[in-house]
Design a protein around this motif. Structure first.
Motif, short mmCIF file in Angstrom:
data_model
loop_
_atom_site.label_atom_id
_atom_site.label_comp_id
_atom_site.label_asym_id
_atom_site.label_seq_id
_atom_site.Cartn_x
_atom_site.Cartn_y
_atom_site.Cartn_z
N ALA A 154 0.84 -1.20 0.00
CA ALA A 154 0.00 0.00 0.00
C ALA A 154 0.87 1.25 0.00
O ALA A 154 2.01 1.22 0.48
N PRO A 155 0.35 2.34 -0.52
CA PRO A 155 1.14 3.58 -0.52
C PRO A 155 1.33 4.13 0.88
O PRO A 155 0.44 4.05 1.73
N LEU A 156 2.49 4.67 1.12
CA LEU A 156 2.79 5.42 2.34
C LEU A 156 2.87 6.88 1.94
O LEU A 156 3.95 7.44 1.76
N SER A 157 1.71 7.48 1.76
CA SER A 157 1.68 8.85 1.22
C SER A 157 0.56 9.68 1.82
O SER A 157 0.08 10.63 1.20
N GLY A 158 0.13 9.32 3.03
CA GLY A 158 -0.85 10.16 3.70
C GLY A 158 -2.10 9.44 4.13
O GLY A 158 -2.72 9.82 5.11
N HIS A 159 -2.50 8.40 3.38
CA HIS A 159 -3.70 7.64 3.73
C HIS A 159 -3.32 6.27 4.26
O HIS A 159 -2.24 5.75 3.98
N TYR A 160 -4.25 5.69 5.02
CA TYR A 160 -4.02 4.35 5.54
C TYR A 160 -4.19 3.32 4.42
O TYR A 160 -4.81 3.58 3.38
N ALA A 161 -3.64 2.13 4.67
CA ALA A 161 -3.72 1.05 3.69
C ALA A 161 -5.15 0.63 3.41
O ALA A 161 -5.44 0.05 2.36
N THR A 162 -6.08 0.94 4.34
CA THR A 162 -7.48 0.58 4.13
C THR A 162 -8.09 1.27 2.92
O THR A 162 -9.16 0.88 2.46
N LEU A 163 -7.40 2.27 2.38
CA LEU A 163 -7.87 2.90 1.14
C LEU A 163 -7.92 1.87 0.01
O LEU A 163 -8.65 2.05 -0.97
N LEU A 164 -7.16 0.78 0.17
CA LEU A 164 -7.11 -0.27 -0.86
C LEU A 164 -8.09 -1.40 -0.57
O LEU A 164 -7.93 -2.50 -1.10
N ARG A 165 -9.11 -1.14 0.23
CA ARG A 165 -10.07 -2.19 0.57
C ARG A 165 -10.65 -2.84 -0.69
O ARG A 165 -10.74 -4.06 -0.81
N GLY A 166 -11.04 -2.02 -1.64
CA GLY A 166 -11.60 -2.55 -2.89
C GLY A 166 -10.58 -3.34 -3.68
O GLY A 166 -10.92 -4.33 -4.35
N THR A 167 -9.31 -2.92 -3.62
CA THR A 167 -8.24 -3.66 -4.30
C THR A 167 -8.11 -5.05 -3.71
O THR A 167 -8.01 -6.05 -4.43
N LEU A 168 -8.11 -5.13 -2.38
CA LEU A 168 -7.98 -6.42 -1.71
C LEU A 168 -9.18 -7.32 -2.02
O LEU A 168 -9.02 -8.53 -2.22
N GLU A 169 -10.38 -6.73 -2.04
CA GLU A 169 -11.56 -7.53 -2.37
C GLU A 169 -11.42 -8.19 -3.73
O GLU A 169 -11.82 -9.33 -3.93
N GLY A 170 -10.84 -7.44 -4.67
CA GLY A 170 -10.62 -8.02 -5.99
C GLY A 170 -9.63 -9.17 -5.95
O GLY A 170 -9.91 -10.27 -6.45
N PHE A 171 -8.48 -8.96 -5.33
CA PHE A 171 -7.44 -9.99 -5.31
C PHE A 171 -7.84 -11.21 -4.48
O PHE A 171 -7.37 -12.32 -4.75
N LEU A 172 -8.70 -11.02 -3.50
CA LEU A 172 -9.14 -12.16 -2.68
C LEU A 172 -9.99 -13.14 -3.46
O LEU A 172 -10.22 -14.27 -3.00
N GLN A 173 -10.44 -12.75 -4.64
CA GLN A 173 -11.21 -13.69 -5.47
C GLN A 173 -10.38 -14.91 -5.85
O GLN A 173 -10.90 -16.02 -5.95
N ASP A 174 -9.07 -14.71 -6.05
CA ASP A 174 -8.24 -15.77 -6.63
C ASP A 174 -6.90 -15.96 -5.95
O ASP A 174 -6.11 -16.80 -6.41
N HIS A 175 -6.61 -15.20 -4.89
CA HIS A 175 -5.25 -15.20 -4.35
C HIS A 175 -5.22 -15.26 -2.83
O HIS A 175 -6.21 -14.96 -2.16
N ASP A 176 -4.06 -15.65 -2.32
CA ASP A 176 -3.76 -15.58 -0.90
C ASP A 176 -3.14 -14.21 -0.69
O ASP A 176 -2.00 -13.96 -1.09
N VAL A 177 -3.88 -13.32 -0.05
CA VAL A 177 -3.54 -11.90 -0.07
C VAL A 177 -2.87 -11.44 1.23
O VAL A 177 -3.37 -11.71 2.32
N TYR A 178 -1.76 -10.74 1.06
CA TYR A 178 -1.05 -10.07 2.15
C TYR A 178 -1.00 -8.58 1.80
O TYR A 178 -0.89 -8.21 0.62
N VAL A 179 -1.03 -7.74 2.83
CA VAL A 179 -0.95 -6.30 2.56
C VAL A 179 -0.01 -5.65 3.57
O VAL A 179 0.03 -6.04 4.75
N ALA A 180 0.76 -4.69 3.10
CA ALA A 180 1.62 -3.89 3.96
C ALA A 180 0.78 -2.77 4.58
O ALA A 180 0.37 -1.85 3.88
#
Length: 426
Positions: free
Chosen positions: A115-141
């Motif tokens: 996730a970007p370290l540029s002012g917002h929390y990693a939770t801004l990528l919630r929709g991104t993770l939802e997409g990748f969780l369809q087919d992957h074992d997902v880890y997030v920084a």
């Protein structure tokens, strides 16, 4: 001083905020006969708007206890598998039984989303993770707010960021896949080059960069021009402030999240004003769906974190002013980062046609900088009609971008002899 004034303004508004909360409850009470009148709805909307504009937005919850896969509900378990004072490596393990009912295998390619370290929390990528969780074992920084890190923990700079990427890939295990969203592009690419040169068994099988400033000289945006227009000393003098008491990071010099938020909002000031004006009207009219959408967006957008002085200033210098990585001049702890050493890591770049943060060309520059990656392991994609946020969130991401990234990861997974690692469901 600015940070202390910001805190003073927040606490000074507390009595008015409490009053607004009381007024909101009064005018929204089912026992108030005037609640459903024009006066009552207007008073409620005014109190709601004031409270929302003056309260503090903490880190949002991930809210990924379940995801929908093939029309089936699949439970996930949030697991912190590694951490440092600066980041938590979070895995969202999918439930095996639920996966079987959804027609998905228990084992899946492991993907680290940086996730970007540029002012917002990693939770801004919630929709991104939802997409990748369809087919992957997902880890997030999941990066930590610098004001929460005590001074005794020391510094965190650009080189530390690169080291953290390597550490997280090592925890996940050999030949995972890494996705850098926006800001992480340059340090993630540097980490991959160093791992490739070291023949590190934990180097990723593929790397995907989405809206990243790999070479910010190309198609410069307003953000890039601002970074270049000011001398480096200006950023140090005007953008860095001291964390006040009683935060754990008291005394730490940081680039405050509220400064970054002000910068972003001022770039689209009229749009944000119109959004809040429409929100007020929707509250008065009782349009619940629209008000919920507004609140969901701004609850995330207004949640910000601080960056350490050294990381912020080095990013300005390395990425946006001297462009050291694309010029082949970036050094990491005395070693020159040589992108030509990358030979067996697939590369995909994703850009948005209307991106006003990382212009078209900045991300795809990675292809020209890594000449020793085979052509059949490259994908260059530009998504029509989306801006920066749409590259990794929203309908176009779900329907058009993610399927291409999924296919790219699948192709590179099949090219690597991947040993068993912690990539199965829970």
């Amino acid at each position: 001083m600015l940070y202390s004034l910001h805190e003073l303004a927040y606490h000074s508004a507390s009595p008015f905020r409490i009053g607004a909360q009381m007024a909101r409850q009064f005018w929204n009470s089912p026992f108030n006969p005037a609640a459903d009148t024009a006066v009552g709805r207007t008073a409620f909307a005014s109190a709601e708007l004031f409270e929302g504009l003056t309260r503090r937005y903490g880190k949002p919850a991930w809210g990924l206890e379940t995801v929908t896969i093939n029309d089936h509900t699949v439970r996930t378990t949030e697991q912190v598998v590694w951490s440092s004072p600066w980041v938590r490596l979070v895995r969202f393990a999918r439930h095996i039984g639920d996966l079987k009912r959804a027609g998905k295998p228990a084992a899946a390619p492991a993907v680290l989303i940086v996730a970007p370290l540029s002012g917002h929390y990693a939770t801004l990528l919630r929709g991104t993770l939802e997409g990748f969780l369809q087919d992957h074992d997902v880890y997030v920084a999941d990066w930590v707010n610098a004001r929460q890190v005590p001074m005794l923990e020391g510094r965190f700079d650009f080189s530390d960021y690169i080291d953290h990427v390597r550490d997280m890939l090592a925890v996940i295990g050999p030949r995972a896949h890494v996705v850098g969203v926006c800001q992480p592009g340059p340090p993630v690419l540097a980490a991959c080059a160093l791992m490739a040169e070291d023949n590190d068994p934990n180097r990723p099988a593929s790397m995907t960069f989405m809206g990243s400033p790999i070479d910010a000289r190309l198609s410069p945006t307003e953000t890039n021009q601002l970074a270049e227009a000011r001398p480096f000393a200006w950023f140090k003098s005007n953008m860095i402030h001291t964390v006040p008491w009683p935060y754990p990071g008291f005394g730490r010099r940081v680039y405050p999240g509220f400064v970054q938020l002000f910068s972003f909002m001022s770039m689209n000031e009229e749009r944000h004003i119109d959004a809040h004006r429409q929100y007020f009207e929707n509250l008065v009219n009782g349009d619940g769906d629209e008000t919920t959408r507004h609140e969901d967006f701004y609850n995330e957008y207004l949640s910000v974190l601080d960056l350490t002085e050294e990381f912020y200033l080095q990013t300005i210098d390395i990425v946006f002013q001297q462009h050291l990585l694309p010029r082949g001049l970036l050094e990491h702890r005395g070693r020159t980062v040589d992108l030509t050493k990358i030979t067996d890591i697939g590369l995909m770049t994703v850009e948005g046609e209307k991106d006003d943060i990382s212009g078209v060309g900045q991300t795809q520059a990675a292809h020209g900088l890594t000449p020793n990656i085979a052509e059949d392991r490259r994908v260059l994609y530009v998504q029509p009609d989306v801006g920066h946020y749409g590259v990794f969130n929203g309908r176009r991401f779900r329907d058009e971008i993610y399927p291409r990234v999924r296919d790219f990861i699948t192709a590179n997974e099949s090219l690597c002899a991947v040993p068993e690692r912690a990539k199965t469901a829970a």
